[in-house]
Design a protein around this motif. Structure first.
Motif, PDB file in Angstrom:
ATOM      1  N   TYR A   1      -7.651   4.520 -33.973  1.00 18.77           N
ATOM      2  CA  TYR A   1      -9.021   4.852 -33.544  1.00 18.77           C
ATOM      3  C   TYR A   1      -9.039   6.194 -32.808  1.00 18.77           C
ATOM      4  O   TYR A   1      -9.904   7.044 -33.061  1.00 18.77           O
ATOM      5  CB  TYR A   1      -9.584   3.762 -32.633  1.00 18.77           C
ATOM      6  CG  TYR A   1     -10.910   4.151 -32.015  1.00 18.77           C
ATOM      7  CD1 TYR A   1     -12.094   3.933 -32.704  1.00 18.77           C
ATOM      8  CD2 TYR A   1     -10.965   4.785 -30.775  1.00 18.77           C
ATOM      9  CE1 TYR A   1     -13.310   4.326 -32.159  1.00 18.77           C
ATOM     10  CE2 TYR A   1     -12.169   5.189 -30.226  1.00 18.77           C
ATOM     11  CZ  TYR A   1     -13.346   4.954 -30.920  1.00 18.77           C
ATOM     12  OH  TYR A   1     -14.536   5.357 -30.381  1.00 18.77           O
ATOM     13  N   CYS A   2      -8.093   6.365 -31.883  1.00 22.73           N
ATOM     14  CA  CYS A   2      -8.015   7.600 -31.099  1.00 22.73           C
ATOM     15  C   CYS A   2      -7.814   8.807 -32.013  1.00 22.73           C
ATOM     16  O   CYS A   2      -8.467   9.851 -31.836  1.00 22.73           O
ATOM     17  CB  CYS A   2      -6.870   7.472 -30.096  1.00 22.73           C
ATOM     18  SG  CYS A   2      -6.216   9.010 -29.461  1.00 22.73           S
TER      19      CYS A   2
ATOM     20  N   ARG B   1      -8.541   9.084 -35.287  1.00 22.48           N
ATOM     21  CA  ARG B   1      -9.732   9.299 -36.114  1.00 22.48           C
ATOM     22  C   ARG B   1     -10.870   9.899 -35.296  1.00 22.48           C
ATOM     23  O   ARG B   1     -11.533  10.856 -35.715  1.00 22.48           O
ATOM     24  CB  ARG B   1     -10.203   7.978 -36.735  1.00 22.48           C
ATOM     25  CG  ARG B   1      -9.352   7.457 -37.876  1.00 22.48           C
ATOM     26  CD  ARG B   1     -10.087   6.362 -38.637  1.00 22.48           C
ATOM     27  NE  ARG B   1     -10.528   5.285 -37.739  1.00 22.48           N
ATOM     28  CZ  ARG B   1      -9.815   4.202 -37.467  1.00 22.48           C
ATOM     29  NH1 ARG B   1      -8.612   4.049 -38.005  1.00 22.48           N
ATOM     30  NH2 ARG B   1     -10.291   3.264 -36.665  1.00 22.48           N
ATOM     31  N   ASP B   2     -11.105   9.324 -34.117  1.00 28.31           N
ATOM     32  CA  ASP B   2     -12.221   9.760 -33.289  1.00 28.31           C
ATOM     33  C   ASP B   2     -12.069  11.227 -32.878  1.00 28.31           C
ATOM     34  O   ASP B   2     -13.061  11.963 -32.819  1.00 28.31           O
ATOM     35  CB  ASP B   2     -12.312   8.877 -32.047  1.00 28.31           C
ATOM     36  CG  ASP B   2     -13.505   9.199 -31.171  1.00 28.31           C
ATOM     37  OD1 ASP B   2     -14.647   9.021 -31.649  1.00 28.31           O
ATOM     38  OD2 ASP B   2     -13.305   9.625 -30.027  1.00 28.31           O
ATOM     39  N   SER B   3     -10.855  11.644 -32.616  1.00 24.46           N
ATOM     40  CA  SER B   3     -10.600  13.015 -32.168  1.00 24.46           C
ATOM     41  C   SER B   3     -10.480  14.007 -33.320  1.00 24.46           C
ATOM     42  O   SER B   3     -10.471  15.218 -33.091  1.00 24.46           O
ATOM     43  CB  SER B   3      -9.308  13.060 -31.339  1.00 24.46           C
ATOM     44  OG  SER B   3      -8.201  12.659 -32.132  1.00 24.46           O
TER      45      SER B   3
ATOM     46  N   TYR C   1      -7.659   9.856 -23.659  1.00 25.34           N
ATOM     47  CA  TYR C   1      -8.410   8.638 -23.960  1.00 25.34           C
ATOM     48  C   TYR C   1      -8.171   7.570 -22.913  1.00 25.34           C
ATOM     49  O   TYR C   1      -7.045   7.306 -22.498  1.00 25.34           O
ATOM     50  CB  TYR C   1      -8.050   8.125 -25.354  1.00 25.34           C
ATOM     51  CG  TYR C   1      -8.820   8.844 -26.440  1.00 25.34           C
ATOM     52  CD1 TYR C   1      -9.978   8.305 -26.972  1.00 25.34           C
ATOM     53  CD2 TYR C   1      -8.411  10.095 -26.890  1.00 25.34           C
ATOM     54  CE1 TYR C   1     -10.702   8.971 -27.948  1.00 25.34           C
ATOM     55  CE2 TYR C   1      -9.129  10.780 -27.853  1.00 25.34           C
ATOM     56  CZ  TYR C   1     -10.268  10.209 -28.383  1.00 25.34           C
ATOM     57  OH  TYR C   1     -10.997  10.885 -29.340  1.00 25.34           O
TER      58      TYR C   1
ATOM     59  N   SER D   1     -14.235   0.200 -26.996  1.00 29.18           N
ATOM     60  CA  SER D   1     -13.484   1.233 -27.692  1.00 29.18           C
ATOM     61  C   SER D   1     -13.141   2.345 -26.713  1.00 29.18           C
ATOM     62  O   SER D   1     -13.926   2.656 -25.813  1.00 29.18           O
ATOM     63  CB  SER D   1     -14.296   1.805 -28.864  1.00 29.18           C
ATOM     64  OG  SER D   1     -15.500   2.369 -28.400  1.00 29.18           O
TER      65      SER D   1
ATOM     66  N   LYS E   1     -12.556   5.942 -24.867  1.00 30.14           N
ATOM     67  CA  LYS E   1     -13.384   7.144 -24.775  1.00 30.14           C
ATOM     68  C   LYS E   1     -12.485   8.340 -24.517  1.00 30.14           C
ATOM     69  O   LYS E   1     -11.590   8.281 -23.680  1.00 30.14           O
ATOM     70  CB  LYS E   1     -14.397   7.007 -23.631  1.00 30.14           C
ATOM     71  CG  LYS E   1     -15.454   5.945 -23.861  1.00 30.14           C
ATOM     72  CD  LYS E   1     -16.428   5.852 -22.689  1.00 30.14           C
ATOM     73  CE  LYS E   1     -15.782   5.272 -21.464  1.00 30.14           C
ATOM     74  NZ  LYS E   1     -16.752   4.980 -20.383  1.00 30.14           N
TER      75      LYS E   1
ATOM     76  N   TYR F   1     -17.506  12.902 -22.213  1.00 26.66           N
ATOM     77  CA  TYR F   1     -16.791  12.049 -23.158  1.00 26.66           C
ATOM     78  C   TYR F   1     -16.991  12.605 -24.564  1.00 26.66           C
ATOM     79  O   TYR F   1     -18.109  12.915 -24.980  1.00 26.66           O
ATOM     80  CB  TYR F   1     -17.307  10.615 -23.090  1.00 26.66           C
ATOM     81  CG  TYR F   1     -17.068   9.916 -21.775  1.00 26.66           C
ATOM     82  CD1 TYR F   1     -15.774   9.653 -21.327  1.00 26.66           C
ATOM     83  CD2 TYR F   1     -18.127   9.509 -20.972  1.00 26.66           C
ATOM     84  CE1 TYR F   1     -15.545   9.017 -20.122  1.00 26.66           C
ATOM     85  CE2 TYR F   1     -17.905   8.854 -19.762  1.00 26.66           C
ATOM     86  CZ  TYR F   1     -16.618   8.619 -19.340  1.00 26.66           C
ATOM     87  OH  TYR F   1     -16.398   7.993 -18.151  1.00 26.66           O
ATOM     88  N   TRP F   2     -15.913  12.697 -25.290  1.00 22.28           N
ATOM     89  CA  TRP F   2     -15.914  13.261 -26.638  1.00 22.28           C
ATOM     90  C   TRP F   2     -16.874  12.465 -27.538  1.00 22.28           C
ATOM     91  O   TRP F   2     -16.736  11.257 -27.695  1.00 22.28           O
ATOM     92  CB  TRP F   2     -14.492  13.212 -27.196  1.00 22.28           C
ATOM     93  CG  TRP F   2     -14.287  13.728 -28.583  1.00 22.28           C
ATOM     94  CD1 TRP F   2     -14.172  12.993 -29.719  1.00 22.28           C
ATOM     95  CD2 TRP F   2     -14.112  15.092 -28.978  1.00 22.28           C
ATOM     96  NE1 TRP F   2     -13.948  13.805 -30.805  1.00 22.28           N
ATOM     97  CE2 TRP F   2     -13.908  15.105 -30.370  1.00 22.28           C
ATOM     98  CE3 TRP F   2     -14.113  16.291 -28.283  1.00 22.28           C
ATOM     99  CZ2 TRP F   2     -13.697  16.273 -31.087  1.00 22.28           C
ATOM    100  CZ3 TRP F   2     -13.908  17.471 -28.991  1.00 22.28           C
ATOM    101  CH2 TRP F   2     -13.702  17.463 -30.371  1.00 22.28           C
ATOM    102  N   ASN F   3     -17.846  13.179 -28.099  1.00 20.39           N
ATOM    103  CA  ASN F   3     -18.806  12.588 -29.050  1.00 20.39           C
ATOM    104  C   ASN F   3     -19.589  11.412 -28.464  1.00 20.39           C
ATOM    105  O   ASN F   3     -20.062  10.547 -29.208  1.00 20.39           O
ATOM    106  CB  ASN F   3     -18.101  12.136 -30.342  1.00 20.39           C
ATOM    107  CG  ASN F   3     -17.603  13.314 -31.160  1.00 20.39           C
ATOM    108  OD1 ASN F   3     -18.165  14.410 -31.094  1.00 20.39           O
ATOM    109  ND2 ASN F   3     -16.554  13.100 -31.935  1.00 20.39           N
ATOM    110  N   LYS F   4     -19.731  11.365 -27.141  1.00 28.14           N
ATOM    111  CA  LYS F   4     -20.458  10.264 -26.508  1.00 28.14           C
ATOM    112  C   LYS F   4     -21.437  10.829 -25.457  1.00 28.14           C
ATOM    113  O   LYS F   4     -21.249  10.666 -24.249  1.00 28.14           O
ATOM    114  CB  LYS F   4     -19.495   9.260 -25.877  1.00 28.14           C
ATOM    115  CG  LYS F   4     -18.739   8.417 -26.907  1.00 28.14           C
ATOM    116  CD  LYS F   4     -17.804   7.426 -26.245  1.00 28.14           C
ATOM    117  CE  LYS F   4     -17.300   6.359 -27.194  1.00 28.14           C
ATOM    118  NZ  LYS F   4     -16.843   6.815 -28.480  1.00 28.14           N
TER     119      LYS F   4
END
Length: 514
Positions: free
Chosen positions: A92-93, A95-97, A165, A172, A174, A369-372
């Motif tokens: 997840y980390c 992909r999210d980044s 993160y 999930s 952040k 927060y990245w993308n949040k």
């Protein structure tokens, strides 16, 4: 301000002195800088460009140290991955980044096939271990040997330094965005106390470098061109041996580590007289443990740091003089870089002695927060980072942390968010309703404790529950104890009243936190 600044200064001032020690390997400041320049060149050759995220999944080592310099040297962004996460969380980390390059060591090489499958964007894996690398990976030393050095772009200031993160209350992780200035402000503000890492310090890195506490100790040593001694991970005898063998002067140790050291039978077989400064943090410490530690390291001065990843990470410091004055239950006073206040629900400051939410402001507050964006806006209001921790200030500005407004548990120095564990628990077919709380534990400070209502006719053991939870989240987050109840205490709105679940476990304690 930029992360590579201390390396350049070290080459200028201490070119032939040892900068890193790992096992039998010793490298000077000049050697480290030459390798970093080549590693940055190799990253450029792999297509790493401005602002790209480069991750690492590894135990502490001198190569981890080189990664921390080489990534910003190449104009990219650090992404240190929590080594205790499950493969699902790591994926997840990544992909999210949007991470495309990952460094791994021998301990995590076996995870690479699963990560490649779960993260199609992962184009390159660099193996920095000693054994055979995963299929399709590139060798760390071969990359350095085959690359031409490049000039340091000196990425710094407000530019993003890293994504760090941390667990999320929604289940999930952040990505906390910290700039070079964020990190350096926190490190410099902490160093201004005069209690951390004097010039020429020999610093032991036993706490994991992915953790902001461990990284802060690394940064403090870089600031003063100190020497770094790395052990892969904390283990009591290895830590004691490293202190004695390398005449360590400074170390960051979380309270669980301190307790394991001072209670270990081998403690008095090692010469610990070189220790001058012990920084502890990441979770509160039991006063009895701290008192034993101060006797075990009689030549060391103790400093406590309170903060969080979002604060890069330091907000307050309790210095050695404060320890001597008996302020052992306090988290200290605002660092020179930090402004701290306690606020009520309306966001206004509360008077001394009144409990509210701890809020912090300064150049060390995260970018977000990245993308949040919604979570960022909720956390940072009018420039103040709302920590979610409850506490109060006394008349002298000493901060006392008394409870968590968020449902977060700190076990062995690691943050565990109850919502994340509850999400995993709720997937078990026997579980009708559940709540996760932190309860006192003599070894871990706090223990993850599950309170569960079962479906009719179902049974469940703590072993079964732990096995189920560890399929989707890290093992350290799995409940260590289980309480089966007929029903949950509920508010008028139908919300589980966790304070009532906690009450019987924390009765007799002077604060609802460890």
């Amino acid at each position: 301000m930029y992360l590579t600044q201390g390396l350049h200064r070290g080459v200028q001032q201490r070119p032939d002195e040892v900068m890193t020690v790992f096992g039998q390997r010793r490298r000077t400041f000049t050697e480290v800088a030459e390798r970093v320049a080549r590693l940055a060149g190799a990253l450029r050759g792999l297509g790493v460009g401005r602002g790209d995220r480069v991750a690492i999944l590894a135990f502490n080592s001198d190569r981890y140290h080189e990664y921390l310099f080489a990534v910003p040297w190449a104009d990219a962004v650090l992404n240190p991955v929590n080594i205790r996460w499950s493969a699902e969380e790591i994926a997840y980390c990544l992909r999210d980044s949007g991470t495309r390059v990952l460094f791994v060591d021998d301990a995590f090489a076996a995870m690479v096939p699963a990560l490649r499958e779960a993260v199609p964007e992962l184009a390159t894996v660099i193996h920095l271990g000693e054994g055979p690398g995963p299929e399709g990976s590139l060798g760390y030393e071969e990359l350095i040997d085959g690359a031409d050095p490049v000039d340091d772009v000196r990425r710094g200031g407000a530019e993003l330094a890293g994504l760090f993160y941390t667990g999320g209350t929604t289940g999930s992780p952040k990505g906390v965005m910290l700039s070079h200035a964020n990190l350096q402000v926190s490190w410099l503000g902490s160093a201004a106390t005069g209690n951390l890492c004097p010039p020429g310090a020999r610093v032991l890195h036993a706490a994991p470098l992915f953790h902001l506490a461990g990284l802060a100790a690394w940064g403090a040593a870089v600031l003063v061109t100190g020497s770094h001694v790395f052990i892969p991970a904390f283990e009591p005898v290895a830590t004691l041996s490293a202190i004695a063998e390398h005449r360590i002067t400074d170390a960051l140790l979380v309270p669980t580590m301190i307790q394991l050291l001072v209670d270990h039978p081998a403690l008095h077989r090692h010469d610990l007289g070189s220790m001058r400064n012990v920084l502890y943090g990441a979770s509160p410490i039991l006063q009895a443990v701290l008192e034993r530690a101060m006797k075990a390291f009689p030549s060391a001065r103790f400093t406590q740091a309170y903060g969080m990843t979002e604060l890069s990470p330091v907000a307050t410091l309790l210095g050695p003089d404060d320890h001597d004055r008996g302020f052992l239950r306090s988290a200290g006073r605002a660092g020179s870089h930090s402004e701290v206040r306690v606020v009520g629900p309306d966001g206004n400051p509360l008077p001394a002695g009144e409990v509210g939410e701890i809020a912090v402001r300064g150049g060390h507050v995260m970018q977000g927060y990245w993308n949040k964006p919604e979570e960022t806006a909720a956390a940072i209001r009018d420039g103040w980072m709302h920590t979610g921790d409850g506490g109060y200030l006394d008349e002298e500005g000493y901060l006392y942390v008394v409870d968590r407004l968020k449902d977060m548990i700190v076990t062995g120095g690691e943050n565990v968010y109850s919502a994340e564990v509850e999400n995993a628990l709720g997937r078990h077919p026997a579980v009708a309703q559940c709540a996760v709380i932190g309860v006192p534990d003599p070894d871990w400070g706090e223990r993850v404790h599950a309170v569960v209502v079962l479906h009719p006719g179902e049974t469940l053991t703590v072993e079964e529950l732990r096995a189920h939870v560890k399929e989707s989240i890290a093992g350290y987050k799995a409940p260590r104890s289980l309480e089966i109840v007929d029903g949950m205490p509920l508010s008028g709105a139908g919300k589980i009243l966790k304070r009532e679940l906690r009450a019987k476990h924390w009765s007799g304690e002077d604060r609802q936190i460890r």
